[in-house]
Structures are given as structure tokens and as C-alpha cells.
Design an enzyme around this catalytic site. Structure first.
Site, PDB file in Angstrom:
ATOM      1  N   TYR A  70       0.834  -1.207   0.000  1.00  0.00           N
ATOM      2  CA  TYR A  70       0.000   0.000   0.000  1.00  0.00           C
ATOM      3  C   TYR A  70       0.869   1.257   0.000  1.00  0.00           C
ATOM      4  O   TYR A  70       1.833   1.344   0.735  1.00  0.00           O
ATOM      5  CB  TYR A  70      -0.899   0.026   1.246  1.00  0.00           C
ATOM      6  CG  TYR A  70      -1.843  -1.146   1.388  1.00  0.00           C
ATOM      7  CD1 TYR A  70      -2.133  -1.975   0.311  1.00  0.00           C
ATOM      8  CD2 TYR A  70      -2.448  -1.413   2.605  1.00  0.00           C
ATOM      9  CE1 TYR A  70      -3.000  -3.035   0.452  1.00  0.00           C
ATOM     10  CE2 TYR A  70      -3.322  -2.480   2.756  1.00  0.00           C
ATOM     11  CZ  TYR A  70      -3.592  -3.287   1.674  1.00  0.00           C
ATOM     12  OH  TYR A  70      -4.454  -4.344   1.820  1.00  0.00           O
ATOM     13  N   GLU A 101     -18.528   1.289  22.038  1.00  0.00           N
ATOM     14  CA  GLU A 101     -19.604   1.390  21.034  1.00  0.00           C
ATOM     15  C   GLU A 101     -20.331   2.726  21.076  1.00  0.00           C
ATOM     16  O   GLU A 101     -21.048   3.069  20.134  1.00  0.00           O
ATOM     17  CB  GLU A 101     -20.612   0.253  21.242  1.00  0.00           C
ATOM     18  CG  GLU A 101     -20.053  -1.121  20.891  1.00  0.00           C
ATOM     19  CD  GLU A 101     -21.027  -2.238  21.267  1.00  0.00           C
ATOM     20  OE1 GLU A 101     -21.708  -2.094  22.299  1.00  0.00           O
ATOM     21  OE2 GLU A 101     -21.089  -3.235  20.539  1.00  0.00           O
TER      22      GLU A 101
END
Ligand code: NI
Length: 391
Positions: free
Chosen positions: A298, A372
Site C-alpha cells: 500500500y 460502542e
């Protein structure tokens, strides 16, 4: 409270339950069959145009605005890792040896819910939103380049691209970004050292590849310390050494696997020659030989200056000015870089670490889990980034 924030918060339970469902059923790169079906069905239920099986297991959604205009890409990666989960949670992975240990389950859930909200507001959009659910970020060659080859940047042509990554090194609710290079070029290499096997008690009749491998590991570090300008960051890590089976036999061969991280392509191009020269000559000095295979991975991820400023403005609205941080560059790799080579845009971190809740384990750990409570923040960022461009 503004209406988008309100809408996102009303979907908090939904974004968490989607994330947990995906977390429970992790799939490796290019094998995200269940995950991509889940995404496809969800987008269809929202009345969004969907194309599945892009780059094998990727999904592309398209929300067409009421009026013509630019096309904004929002991207999430959807793959998991070959790690056995050690957390004891109700949503623990049921797929043996596989785990969402990087937060891509959260990325997927945030973009799904953002898509739902954006689809409700399509009449307010001047242009299109392209939703990219990308397979296989973790394993080079990843899904981004494959999706580009299959034409996801065209029809309609993408003008700007945005994405985010949850970050357990950053406190929950903080958004971290910088312009210019954000993540490193990530290359890898393999060195096979050939010696001559024999009895461990008679080394003079053998050529010991274990000793050559050891000298090679140390010598390669001089690339970093002696051959590259100290103001140019570089990392060279040997992650695997393999040779021999028993204590009293000198093996035939040794194999080394490693990675090189750099922040610019020009420097990256100079490294294979250095690794080859040092490995071959160290082996030769000790009567053996070495062969080097080098693979460019990458590229560095480059954030556009103007679009970074734009994301900062949106972030200040979403989390407040005091919660937006300028972060240092990371030596990690990220294949969002390929999209950002094609069009301007920005990638950023959404902090997800919460020490009090014990959610502070590093990415790729078997104990990784994140807060979360930040999922609605990420969804809100997606929605507002797109709506801001297309207003
Ligand atoms: Ni990741």
C-alpha cells in the site's frame, strides 16, 4: 440538538446491534460472504441502488440526489483477521480462529446506518453519495485497488473520497486528523538463505544458515540507522524467521519475512537494493547465498489539505472543537490510500478507547474491543460530510 444528530442517536441501538452481529460472524478478506449479503439487504431495504460481488465480496451503494452535482464516496472496510477472540462478550466471534480485531465491524455498521439516514434525505442532496463497502483491507493486495480496477470510481465519477478508522490509541469521541501523509507505505520482503546442512557437532563441514540469518537481521538494521537520512522516518521489521527442526542438526536453509514502512515513495524505491546488497553479501561472507523477493504494498495515504480542513470543520460541529486533534503520522498501512491517489479527500481516526470500561487493548490484539458509544459519532460524521459537500 440538530436534526441529523437526533436521527443518528435514534438509531444508536440499531448501529450497535449491526456491529455486534458482524462482530459475531467475522470473515476474512475476499470471503466476506455473509457480511456483504447483510449489507446488500440492508441497503436494498433503504431503497438504495446496490451492486454486490464487486471485487469478489465488496458492495457498492448509490444514493442519487434530487439534483445533479458532485459524487462523494464514503468508504468502510469490512474484513476480519485470523485471530482467535479471547473476549468474553455476548457477541463473541462464533467463527473459530477469526475475529474483528481492528474495528472494521464498527466501520461497516456506521456506514450502513449513515446510508439509511442519507437515503431519507436524498431530496436535499445536490449530487450523489457512493457507498463503498470494501473487502480485504488487512491483507495486501487488498480490496481497494481491485475495486478501482473494477470501476467503482466511475459511473458516476467520484469527485471526493472520505473514510475513517476507529482508533483505540485515542480516547473515545476524539477525532484525529492531519493533512498530508497520514499512514505509511507498507512493503514486504522475503529472504531465503541457502547454507549447507550437516551435523550440529561438525559445523566446519556445513554452512550454517541460522548464523547467517542472525547476522542478516542485525545487518539490515543499518539500513535504518546508517543508510537513510535520519529525518526520513523508516521502519524495518523482521517478523518471521524459520529454519531447522531439531537441536543438533544444521539446517539447509533459513527464511526471513519482514516489512518496511516509509512515508514517501521515493525513499521506498531505494530500499530493495539495500536489502538485496546486504543480505547477499552477508551470506557470501559466511559462505552461503541469499535470495531476496521484494513486494511494494500500500502506498502512503495522503490527505488533501483543503478536504482535511473541511473534515475538521464538520468534526468541530459533531464533537466540538476541543475534541478535534491534530494527530501524528502512523507507520501503519491503509489501502484507502489508493482511493486518495485518484481523487482528493481525507481519512481520519475516530477515537474509541475507554480505559474505565477496559476498552483500551491495541488493534489486532485477541482482546481488542472498542467503545460502542462512538458509533453514532462516526455515522454522523459520514452523513454530515456527504450532506455538506452536496448541499
Ligand atoms: Ni484496520
Amino acid at each position: 440538538m440538530d436534526r441529523i444528530k437526533e436521527e443518528v442517536l435514534s438509531l444508536k441501538d440499531e448501529v450497535i446491534s449491526i456491529r455486534r452481529d458482524i462482530h459475531k460472524h467475522p470473515e476474512l478478506g475476499f470471503h466476506e460472504v455473509r457480511t456483504s449479503k447483510l449489507i446488500e439487504n440492508y441497503l436494498k431495504d433503504c431503497g438504495i441502488e446496490v451492486k454486490g460481488n464487486v471485487a469478489k465480496t465488496g458492495v457498492v451503494g448509490l444514493i442519487r440526489g434530487k439534483e445533479e452535482g458532485e459524487t462523494v464516496m464514503l468508504r468502510a472496510d469490512i474484513d476480519a483477521l485470523p485471530i482467535e477472540e479471547m473476549n468474553n462478550v455476548s457477541y463473541k466471534s462464533v467463527n473459530k480462529g477469526l475475529m474483528h480485531a481492528c474495528g472494521h465491524d464498527g466501520h461497516t455498521a456506521m456506514l450502513m446506518v449513515a446510508a439509511k439516514i442519507l437515503s431519507r434525505h436524498r431530496d436535499e442532496l445536490k449530487g450523489n453519495v457512493k457507498l463503498i463497502f470494501q473487502p480485504s483491507e488487512e491483507k495486501d493486495p487488498g480490496g481497494a485497488i481491485k475495486m478501482i480496477e473494477e470501476g467503482v470510481m466511475e459511473n458516476p465519477k467520484v469527485d471526493k473520497a472520505f473514510g475513517m478508522h476507529l482508533g483505540n490509541m485515542i480516547p473515545a469521541g476524539i477525532i484525529g486528523i492531519k493533512d498530508g501523509v497520514l499512514t505509511a507505505e507498507a512493503d514486504r520482503f522475503k529472504i531465503v538463505i541457502k547454507g549447507k546442512g550437516g551435523h550440529g557437532a561438525y559445523p566446519h563441514t556445513s554452512v550454517d544458515p541460522v548464523v547467517i540469518a542472525s547476522e542478516t537481521v542485525i545487518a539490515l538494521q543499518t539500513i535504518v540507522s546508517r543508510e537513510v537520512n535520519p529525518i526520513d522516518p523508516i521502519v524495518l521489521t523482521i517478523g518471521k524467521i524459520q529454519s531447522g527442526d531439531v537441536f543438533n542438526v544444521i539446517p539447509e536453509n533459513a527464511e526471513l519475512l519482514g516489512t518496511v514502512r516509509t512515508l514517501n515513495k521515493k525513499l521506498a524505491q531505494t530500499i530493495p537494493e539495500k536489502i538485496k546488497r546486504i543480505s547477499e553479501n552477508v551470506a557470501k561472507a559466511f559462505r552461503g547465498s541469499a535470495e531476496v523477493e521484494y513486494h511494494f504494498g500500500y502506498p502512503p495515504l495522503i490527505n488533501d489539505e483543503k478536504e482535511t480542513k473541511y473534515v475538521i470543520k464538520i468534526a468541530e460541529d459533531v464533537v466540538g472543537k476541543e475534541h478535534v486533534l491534530n494527530v501524528p503520522v502512523s507507520m501503519g498501512g491503509e489501502d484507502m490510500a489508493y482511493f486518495l491517489e485518484k481523487v482528493p479527500g481525507a481519512f481520519f481516526w475516530l477515537g474509541s478507547m475507554n480505559k474505565e470500561k477496559g476498552l483500551d487493548k491495541p488493534h489486532h490484539s485477541a482482546y481488542f474491543d472498542f467503545d460502542e458509544d462512538v458509533l453514532p459519532i462516526g455515522a454522523e460524521m459520514h452523513v454530515k460530510i456527504a450532506m455538506g459537500v452536496l448541499k
